[in-house]
Design an enzyme around this catalytic site. Structure first.
Site, PDB file in Angstrom:
ATOM      1  N   TYR A 284       0.822  -1.218   0.000  1.00  0.00           N
ATOM      2  CA  TYR A 284       0.000   0.000   0.000  1.00  0.00           C
ATOM      3  C   TYR A 284       0.852   1.262   0.000  1.00  0.00           C
ATOM      4  O   TYR A 284       0.562   2.209   0.726  1.00  0.00           O
ATOM      5  CB  TYR A 284      -0.935   0.011   1.222  1.00  0.00           C
ATOM      6  CG  TYR A 284      -2.095  -0.939   1.052  1.00  0.00           C
ATOM      7  CD1 TYR A 284      -3.132  -0.615   0.192  1.00  0.00           C
ATOM      8  CD2 TYR A 284      -2.139  -2.150   1.702  1.00  0.00           C
ATOM      9  CE1 TYR A 284      -4.185  -1.484  -0.007  1.00  0.00           C
ATOM     10  CE2 TYR A 284      -3.178  -3.033   1.512  1.00  0.00           C
ATOM     11  CZ  TYR A 284      -4.202  -2.692   0.649  1.00  0.00           C
ATOM     12  OH  TYR A 284      -5.238  -3.544   0.443  1.00  0.00           O
TER      13      TYR A 284
ATOM     14  N   ASP B  94     -17.180 -12.146   8.260  1.00  0.00           N
ATOM     15  CA  ASP B  94     -15.755 -11.847   8.236  1.00  0.00           C
ATOM     16  C   ASP B  94     -15.430 -11.121   9.550  1.00  0.00           C
ATOM     17  O   ASP B  94     -15.601  -9.916   9.663  1.00  0.00           O
ATOM     18  CB  ASP B  94     -15.449 -10.966   7.021  1.00  0.00           C
ATOM     19  CG  ASP B  94     -13.990 -10.547   6.982  1.00  0.00           C
ATOM     20  OD1 ASP B  94     -13.271 -10.773   7.980  1.00  0.00           O
ATOM     21  OD2 ASP B  94     -13.569  -9.979   5.963  1.00  0.00           O
TER      22      ASP B  94
ATOM     23  N   TYR C 250     -14.360  -4.705   2.839  1.00  0.00           N
ATOM     24  CA  TYR C 250     -12.990  -5.140   2.533  1.00  0.00           C
ATOM     25  C   TYR C 250     -12.822  -6.528   3.122  1.00  0.00           C
ATOM     26  O   TYR C 250     -13.066  -6.737   4.317  1.00  0.00           O
ATOM     27  CB  TYR C 250     -11.957  -4.180   3.135  1.00  0.00           C
ATOM     28  CG  TYR C 250     -10.541  -4.659   2.901  1.00  0.00           C
ATOM     29  CD1 TYR C 250      -9.933  -4.509   1.661  1.00  0.00           C
ATOM     30  CD2 TYR C 250      -9.820  -5.292   3.907  1.00  0.00           C
ATOM     31  CE1 TYR C 250      -8.644  -4.974   1.423  1.00  0.00           C
ATOM     32  CE2 TYR C 250      -8.526  -5.759   3.689  1.00  0.00           C
ATOM     33  CZ  TYR C 250      -7.951  -5.593   2.444  1.00  0.00           C
ATOM     34  OH  TYR C 250      -6.675  -6.061   2.216  1.00  0.00           O
TER      35      TYR C 250
ATOM     36  N   LYS D  84      -5.978 -11.958  12.261  1.00  0.00           N
ATOM     37  CA  LYS D  84      -5.485 -10.773  12.973  1.00  0.00           C
ATOM     38  C   LYS D  84      -5.172 -11.010  14.447  1.00  0.00           C
ATOM     39  O   LYS D  84      -4.084 -11.473  14.766  1.00  0.00           O
ATOM     40  CB  LYS D  84      -6.465  -9.618  12.799  1.00  0.00           C
ATOM     41  CG  LYS D  84      -6.457  -9.077  11.375  1.00  0.00           C
ATOM     42  CD  LYS D  84      -6.676  -7.611  11.331  1.00  0.00           C
ATOM     43  CE  LYS D  84      -6.738  -7.055   9.932  1.00  0.00           C
ATOM     44  NZ  LYS D  84      -5.488  -6.521   9.439  1.00  0.00           N
TER      45      LYS D  84
END
Ligand SMILES: Cc1ncc(COP(=O)(O)O)c(C=O)c1O
Length: 420
Positions: free
Chosen positions: A22, A236, A142, A265
């Site tokens: 990114y 998600d 996302y 995560k």
């Protein structure tokens, strides 16, 4: 052995050899070299401290280098560092799956992987291998950067170069405040098309899409409606799980659990990569067949890595301590106080709090991920010794649960500075 070098030299050496995510390398500032972490802080090579207000991309839960997780990994490394997961298993993976399933009502199997995007890919393969219908998702979502995860969100400015290669999906607006009815109407219309086999969503809050909250009540109605029509639902929870929104899982606020749950995560407390796709018995059973080709033909070299699973077990020990829940509640109270101070501020479009997540959107003309305000905000916070990574004109905080009230106050004070 990494030799001692000052911060500036590390940055130059990095620029010579590394391509960062990114990052537009032509215009981006050099990366910040970090050589050490402890608690809520990261440290540069020359000893400078940065308060990690975003838990290093939302993974770190209990602070950097937490001794309990570090010890669990070290002990495991002396016993079994890795074993392939095809045809083999190991105690840490079994124990973590057993403990996870005990916390998640109605689920019966854990499929391991090694990051959030792969947890999503696996959920999508599970759905598409058993149904020839398509996917419904929320606009602004996302779900990751691999092709299936990119396709799942529809065509966006993030995935534009890859549009010709993405499978088509139906997308509807999420039930954000004031848009609940429009969202529900779009949902019903999509279901009438008879094209939908599965519905994927980030429960309660869209993360990378700008930390945007939506109605849990409407989402729960959508999940119920899907269930009645035999449409599978995929939550998600890559960002929201493990206490981020308050309770251990955001879905526990919905009163209905989706068929598949994707986790990553915070799963290892930010120490090692691990992903998990957790499913109900019916999903698993749909793959049972005398034909070996009907198995889920998917796997990763490092899936269920024993070090990562040992970290996940130690992380869960910490998460289940009452002090951890108290810390999350304390952070939420602190965020709520800050929110009440800035609600309705003319320079702000919104201020939101969900559990330990605090989001603030500045009023700008071009509200997008590429808005240059993000760089100015990040620079100002960095000068004050705080690491943030705004999403365009949205500044958010997702601190590790060990952060103290005075450290939060330090962050709010810089926010106040941006408003003055
Ligand atoms: C909701 C959500 N899903 C999936 C992902 C992808 O996870 P990873 O970056 O580990 O591939 C992310 C990452 O930010 C996320 O926030």
């Amino acid at each position: 052995m990494v030799e001692k070098t000052d911060t500036g030299s590390w940055a130059l050496r990095d620029l010579a050899v590394i391509w960062h995510p990114y990052t537009q390398a032509l215009t981006a500032p050099p990366p910040i070299p970090i050589v050490r972490g402890e608690g809520a802080y990261l440290y540069g090579a020359s000893g400078e401290a940065y308060l990690d207000a975003i838990s290093s991309w939302w993974v770190n839960l209990h602070g950097h280098t937490h001794p309990m997780i570090a010890r669990a990994i070290a002990d495991q490394a002396k016993t079994l560092e890795h074993v392939l997961f095809g045809g083999c298993t190991h105690p840490q993976a079994i124990l973590f799956a057993e403990r996870l399933l005990a916390l998640l009502p109605g689920y019966s199997k854990v499929f391991y992987s090694d990051n959030g995007s792969t947890a999503i890919e696996i959920a999508l393969k599970m759905v598409f291998q058993t149904s020839d219908k398509g996917l419904l998702s929320f606009e602004g979502a996302y779900h990751g950067d691999t092709f299936g995860a990119m396709a799942a969100v529809g065509k966006t400015h993030f995935n534009r170069p890859f549009w010709p290669y993405l499978f088509p999906v139906d997308s509807i607006p999420p039930p954000e405040p004031g848009c609940e009815e429009a969202s529900w109407a779009a949902f019903e219309k999509a279901l009438q098309s008879d094209r939908i086999g599965a519905f994927i969503f980030e429960p309660l809050i869209q993360g990378s899409g700008g930390m945007r909250l939506h109605s849990g009540e409407v989402l729960a109605r959508m999940i119920h409606a899907c269930r009645e029509r035999g449409i599978l639902t995929i939550a998600d929870e890559v960002m929201t799980a493990f206490g981020r929104t308050g309770p251990l899982f955001a879905c526990s606020r919905l009163g209905i659990w989706p068929d598949l749950l994707c986790l990553s995560k915070g799963i290892t407390g930010g120490f090692l990569p691990l992903g998990a796709t957790v499913v109900k018995e019916s999903i698993f059973n749909a793959f049972l067949s005398p034909d070996p080709a009907r198995a889920l033909l998917h796997g990763h070299s490092y899936m269920a890595n024993p070090l990562a699973c040992a970290a996940a077990n130690a992380n869960l020990d910490l998460l289940l301590r009452p002090e951890c829940e108290e810390a999350r509640q304390r952070i939420e109270r602190s965020h709520q106080r800050a929110k009440s101070k800035w609600a309705g501020h003319p320079k702000l479009r919104r201020v939101d709090v969900l559990g330990t997540i605090f989001a603030l959107e500045y009023r700008v003309e071009d509200a997008s991920y590429f808005n240059p305000l993000k760089r100015r905000l990040a620079d100002l916070f960095l000068q004050r010794g705080i690491l943030v990574r705004p999403l365009g004109n949205v500044l958010y905080l997702l601190p590790p649960y060990c952060i103290q009230d005075d450290e939060l106050e330090r962050i709010y004070a810089v926010i106040q500075e941006t408003l003055n």
